[in-house]
Motif scaffolding. Structure first.
Motif, PDB file in Angstrom:
ATOM      1  N   ALA A  48      75.128  98.370  24.393  1.00  9.68           N
ATOM      2  CA  ALA A  48      74.421  98.993  25.511  1.00  9.68           C
ATOM      3  C   ALA A  48      74.147 100.481  25.286  1.00  9.68           C
ATOM      4  O   ALA A  48      73.282 101.051  25.954  1.00  9.68           O
ATOM      5  N   TYR A  50      72.552 101.788  23.022  1.00  4.99           N
ATOM      6  CA  TYR A  50      71.236 101.950  22.407  1.00  4.99           C
ATOM      7  C   TYR A  50      70.111 101.451  23.312  1.00  4.99           C
ATOM      8  O   TYR A  50      69.002 101.242  22.860  1.00  4.99           O
ATOM      9  N   GLN A  51      70.406 101.236  24.609  1.00  2.51           N
ATOM     10  CA  GLN A  51      69.393 100.734  25.516  1.00  2.51           C
ATOM     11  C   GLN A  51      68.243 101.728  25.618  1.00  2.51           C
ATOM     12  O   GLN A  51      68.441 102.917  25.760  1.00  2.51           O
ATOM     13  N   GLY A  52      67.037 101.233  25.505  1.00  9.53           N
ATOM     14  CA  GLY A  52      65.850 102.068  25.513  1.00  9.53           C
ATOM     15  C   GLY A  52      65.270 102.253  24.127  1.00  9.53           C
ATOM     16  O   GLY A  52      64.115 102.632  23.972  1.00  9.53           O
ATOM     17  N   THR A  63      69.203  94.949  22.722  1.00 11.98           N
ATOM     18  CA  THR A  63      70.403  95.356  23.444  1.00 11.98           C
ATOM     19  C   THR A  63      70.709  94.349  24.548  1.00 11.98           C
ATOM     20  O   THR A  63      69.864  93.519  24.881  1.00 11.98           O
ATOM     21  N   HIS A  66      69.560  94.799  30.778  1.00 15.85           N
ATOM     22  CA  HIS A  66      69.819  95.878  31.735  1.00 15.85           C
ATOM     23  C   HIS A  66      69.854  95.298  33.142  1.00 15.85           C
ATOM     24  O   HIS A  66      69.033  94.455  33.488  1.00 15.85           O
ATOM     25  N   ARG A  85      73.470  87.956  28.941  1.00 16.92           N
ATOM     26  CA  ARG A  85      74.515  88.820  28.404  1.00 16.92           C
ATOM     27  C   ARG A  85      75.417  88.043  27.443  1.00 16.92           C
ATOM     28  O   ARG A  85      75.747  88.515  26.355  1.00 16.92           O
ATOM     29  N   HIS A  88      73.578  87.320  24.121  1.00 16.88           N
ATOM     30  CA  HIS A  88      73.543  88.500  23.259  1.00 16.88           C
ATOM     31  C   HIS A  88      74.913  88.735  22.633  1.00 16.88           C
ATOM     32  O   HIS A  88      75.033  89.007  21.436  1.00 16.88           O
TER      33      HIS A  88
END
Length: 143
Positions: A48, A50-52, A63, A66, A85, A88
């Motif tokens: 998480a 590295y989200q974005g 990732t 969200h 989730r 992943h």
């Protein structure tokens, strides 16, 4: 920052940065976003932190999902979010095992030395671990 292959074998370990630095900031400073954007399609399973980054790299960095709802989320949304989730997490478990192999080395687990030497120590351990993993792989192929 540590990169492993799909089997959890260590590929890259970045140098240590002084002080506190967000994961995504370090990746940007190392040029990972630009490298991934300009390269052939490679999928990177990230946590998480590295989200974005997926938007900056054309979907190459994946990732965990969200959360859109903080409060009063519909039941269907909670169920779908949990399934995504877990999916992943199941794909990323080998990456976490690769990072754990690095952390199991005593020199890193019980480091009491000077911080100035930590980057060199991590690079040396990463090289030894990578060599150990590739040697074990080549022995397995010959057998």
């Amino acid at each position: 920052m540590v990169l492993t292959d799909a089997e959890g074998r260590l590929l890259y370990c970045s140098p240590v940065r002084p002080g506190s630095c967000a994961d995504i900031t370090q990746a940007r400073q190392l040029g990972l976003a630009q490298l991934l954007a300009d390269s052939p399609f490679v999928e990177i399973l990230a946590d998480a932190g590295y989200q974005g980054m997926g938007a900056q790299t054309g979907g190459r960095v994946v990732t965990p999902p969200h959360r859109k709802f903080k409060k009063n989320a519909p039941a269907w949304y909670e169920e779908r979010h949990e399934l995504q989730r877990k999916a992943h997490s199941s794909r990323r478990i080998r990456v976490e095992h690769g990072i754990a192999h690095l952390k199991n080395w005593r020199v890193l687990a019980r480091h009491h030395g000077r911080r100035e030497h930590m980057s060199d120590i991590i690079q040396a351990v990463a090289g030894l671990l990578s060599h150990q993993q590739s040697a074990a792989l080549s022995r397995g192929v010959q057998a």
